[in-house]
Write a protein that holds these residues in place. Structure first.
Motif, PDB file in Angstrom:
ATOM      1  N   ARG A 245      -2.443   8.100  -8.682  1.00  0.00           N
ATOM      2  CA  ARG A 245      -1.109   8.431  -9.197  1.00  0.00           C
ATOM      3  C   ARG A 245      -0.055   8.303  -8.108  1.00  0.00           C
ATOM      4  O   ARG A 245       1.055   7.816  -8.346  1.00  0.00           O
ATOM      5  CB  ARG A 245      -1.115   9.854  -9.774  1.00  0.00           C
ATOM      6  CG  ARG A 245      -1.878   9.988 -11.086  1.00  0.00           C
ATOM      7  CD  ARG A 245      -1.616  11.317 -11.764  1.00  0.00           C
ATOM      8  NE  ARG A 245      -2.085  12.461 -10.984  1.00  0.00           N
ATOM      9  CZ  ARG A 245      -3.314  12.976 -11.068  1.00  0.00           C
ATOM     10  NH1 ARG A 245      -4.196  12.431 -11.889  1.00  0.00           N
ATOM     11  NH2 ARG A 245      -3.652  14.005 -10.337  1.00  0.00           N
ATOM     12  N   ALA A 246      -0.394   8.746  -6.893  1.00  0.00           N
ATOM     13  CA  ALA A 246       0.546   8.633  -5.789  1.00  0.00           C
ATOM     14  C   ALA A 246       0.872   7.167  -5.483  1.00  0.00           C
ATOM     15  O   ALA A 246       1.986   6.841  -5.049  1.00  0.00           O
ATOM     16  CB  ALA A 246      -0.023   9.307  -4.543  1.00  0.00           C
ATOM     17  N   ALA A 247      -0.102   6.304  -5.736  1.00  0.00           N
ATOM     18  CA  ALA A 247       0.085   4.872  -5.474  1.00  0.00           C
ATOM     19  C   ALA A 247       0.688   4.124  -6.664  1.00  0.00           C
ATOM     20  O   ALA A 247       0.971   2.936  -6.562  1.00  0.00           O
ATOM     21  CB  ALA A 247      -1.253   4.241  -5.095  1.00  0.00           C
ATOM     22  N   GLY A 248       0.841   4.818  -7.783  1.00  0.00           N
ATOM     23  CA  GLY A 248       1.345   4.176  -8.996  1.00  0.00           C
ATOM     24  C   GLY A 248       0.287   3.415  -9.749  1.00  0.00           C
ATOM     25  O   GLY A 248       0.591   2.430 -10.442  1.00  0.00           O
ATOM     26  N   LEU A 249      -0.969   3.857  -9.661  1.00  0.00           N
ATOM     27  CA  LEU A 249      -2.091   3.194 -10.315  1.00  0.00           C
ATOM     28  C   LEU A 249      -2.812   4.158 -11.248  1.00  0.00           C
ATOM     29  O   LEU A 249      -2.581   5.360 -11.236  1.00  0.00           O
ATOM     30  CB  LEU A 249      -3.108   2.707  -9.277  1.00  0.00           C
ATOM     31  CG  LEU A 249      -2.666   1.654  -8.284  1.00  0.00           C
ATOM     32  CD1 LEU A 249      -3.724   1.489  -7.202  1.00  0.00           C
ATOM     33  CD2 LEU A 249      -2.412   0.325  -8.978  1.00  0.00           C
ATOM     34  N   GLY A 250      -3.751   3.602 -12.002  1.00  0.00           N
ATOM     35  CA  GLY A 250      -4.699   4.423 -12.744  1.00  0.00           C
ATOM     36  C   GLY A 250      -4.150   4.973 -14.042  1.00  0.00           C
ATOM     37  O   GLY A 250      -3.042   4.661 -14.479  1.00  0.00           O
ATOM     38  N   LYS A 251      -5.002   5.852 -14.622  1.00  0.00           N
ATOM     39  CA  LYS A 251      -4.693   6.411 -15.928  1.00  0.00           C
ATOM     40  C   LYS A 251      -3.662   7.509 -15.805  1.00  0.00           C
ATOM     41  O   LYS A 251      -3.607   8.211 -14.809  1.00  0.00           O
ATOM     42  CB  LYS A 251      -5.981   6.952 -16.574  1.00  0.00           C
ATOM     43  CG  LYS A 251      -7.037   5.898 -16.805  1.00  0.00           C
ATOM     44  CD  LYS A 251      -8.317   6.496 -17.336  1.00  0.00           C
ATOM     45  CE  LYS A 251      -9.392   5.449 -17.535  1.00  0.00           C
ATOM     46  NZ  LYS A 251     -10.668   6.008 -18.006  1.00  0.00           N
TER      47      LYS A 251
ATOM     48  N   VAL B  94      -9.871  13.448  -6.198  1.00  0.00           N
ATOM     49  CA  VAL B  94      -9.137  12.846  -5.084  1.00  0.00           C
ATOM     50  C   VAL B  94      -8.670  11.447  -5.452  1.00  0.00           C
ATOM     51  O   VAL B  94      -7.503  11.074  -5.218  1.00  0.00           O
ATOM     52  CB  VAL B  94     -10.002  12.806  -3.806  1.00  0.00           C
ATOM     53  CG1 VAL B  94      -9.303  12.014  -2.708  1.00  0.00           C
ATOM     54  CG2 VAL B  94     -10.304  14.217  -3.315  1.00  0.00           C
ATOM     55  N   LEU B  95      -9.548  10.642  -6.034  1.00  0.00           N
ATOM     56  CA  LEU B  95      -9.184   9.265  -6.359  1.00  0.00           C
ATOM     57  C   LEU B  95      -8.079   9.204  -7.408  1.00  0.00           C
ATOM     58  O   LEU B  95      -7.156   8.388  -7.300  1.00  0.00           O
ATOM     59  CB  LEU B  95     -10.412   8.497  -6.843  1.00  0.00           C
ATOM     60  CG  LEU B  95     -11.497   8.223  -5.800  1.00  0.00           C
ATOM     61  CD1 LEU B  95     -12.701   7.555  -6.448  1.00  0.00           C
ATOM     62  CD2 LEU B  95     -10.960   7.369  -4.654  1.00  0.00           C
TER      63      LEU B  95
ATOM     64  N   VAL C 226       0.839  -1.195   0.000  1.00  0.00           N
ATOM     65  CA  VAL C 226       0.000   0.000   0.000  1.00  0.00           C
ATOM     66  C   VAL C 226       0.878   1.252   0.000  1.00  0.00           C
ATOM     67  O   VAL C 226       1.850   1.351   0.757  1.00  0.00           O
ATOM     68  CB  VAL C 226      -0.979  -0.005   1.199  1.00  0.00           C
ATOM     69  CG1 VAL C 226      -0.266   0.175   2.542  1.00  0.00           C
ATOM     70  CG2 VAL C 226      -2.055   1.048   1.015  1.00  0.00           C
ATOM     71  N   ARG C 227       0.526   2.206  -0.871  1.00  0.00           N
ATOM     72  CA  ARG C 227       1.294   3.436  -1.007  1.00  0.00           C
ATOM     73  C   ARG C 227       0.429   4.686  -0.888  1.00  0.00           C
ATOM     74  O   ARG C 227       0.955   5.797  -0.877  1.00  0.00           O
ATOM     75  CB  ARG C 227       2.034   3.442  -2.351  1.00  0.00           C
ATOM     76  CG  ARG C 227       3.105   2.372  -2.474  1.00  0.00           C
ATOM     77  CD  ARG C 227       4.224   2.571  -1.464  1.00  0.00           C
ATOM     78  NE  ARG C 227       5.191   1.461  -1.479  1.00  0.00           N
ATOM     79  CZ  ARG C 227       5.169   0.440  -0.658  1.00  0.00           C
ATOM     80  NH1 ARG C 227       4.212   0.342   0.263  1.00  0.00           N
ATOM     81  NH2 ARG C 227       6.082  -0.515  -0.711  1.00  0.00           N
TER      82      ARG C 227
END
Length: 241
Positions: free
Chosen positions: A235-241, A229-230, A148-149
């Protein structure tokens, strides 16, 4: 069975808070007319999402006729409709709806949980019930720690539960403890001194208004605000578009 599955099974058997046990089981017996033909879950609702999640979303508690009925967090109620639509919009869910535990929904790198796992009367658990339930959140955080990040907390009640749970799970929470607010972003150090987002075990903590009907109906929380927010947390977690 992995450790998180084992934790989820133990959560679902908890009977530590008599008021919550009585309420969730009474709701499951009496039901809402629209769901009279359904069998309610009527137990504590465990977290939902992969065991290697990089982003954790922490809410408040299951809804009486939502998660308490379906057995899955934010599933089968209007708050969940808003949350899962937003997760889908930012590329973190396989579909925009969440209506039943067997509806095929998958979360991509995201886990959803709550500081109180039983549906409370009037959607209001007591601070004492929050404290009684906190060890489950601490254990969940410890199990997620390798991956978790980022953490998004929905609402002030969850924020007040999350900060001490993070500290107990081994992160270095700032002192004085940061206040909740929509859009707040706090870097949390890992035990090895790494700063959130910059090293192993550090994470970024985000505040977001809760996806309650009161907030979404009044416009205090809009879909665009939630997506922002999501997506930032992703992005902070290294996920998503």
């Amino acid at each position: 069975m992995d450790a998180l599955d084992d934790l989820d099974q133990r959560v679902s058997g908890c009977r530590a808070c008599p008021r919550l046990v009585d309420w969730r089981e009474e709701v499951a017996r009496t039901k809402r007319a629209a769901f009279a033909d359904q069998t309610y879950w009527g137990r504590p609702v465990p977290g939902f999402g992969p065991p290697d999640a990089r982003l954790l979303i922490i809410g408040l508690a299951p809804a009486a006729h939502g998660g308490n009925r379906t057995g899955r967090m934010f599933t089968g109620d209007r708050s969940g409709d808003v949350l899962y639509q937003a997760l889908y919009d930012v590329g973190l869910a396989s579909q925009p709806t969440s209506v039943a535990a067997d509806d095929g929904l998958e979360l991509y790198g995201v886990r959803v949980t709550a500081p109180v796992h039983c549906a409370p009367p009037d959607n209001k658990p007591t601070p004492g019930e929050r404290e009684t339930c906190r060890p489950w959140l601490v254990q969940e955080l410890r199990l997620l720690r390798p991956t978790v990040r980022a953490v998004v907390v929905l609402g002030g009640f969850g924020w007040q539960a999350t900060l001490p749970a993070l500290a107990e799970a081994g992160w270095r929470v700032p002192r004085p403890r940061p206040a909740f607010g929509h859009g707040v972003r706090i870097g949390i150090d890992g035990s090895d001194g790494s700063v959130g987002g910059g090293g192993p075990e550090g994470l970024e903590l985000f505040g977001c208004f809760h996806v309650s009907q009161r907030n979404t109906f009044t416009g205090k929380l809009t879909p665009a605000m939630l997506r922002e927010v999501l997506s930032t947390a992703a992005r902070a977690a290294g996920l998503g578009k």
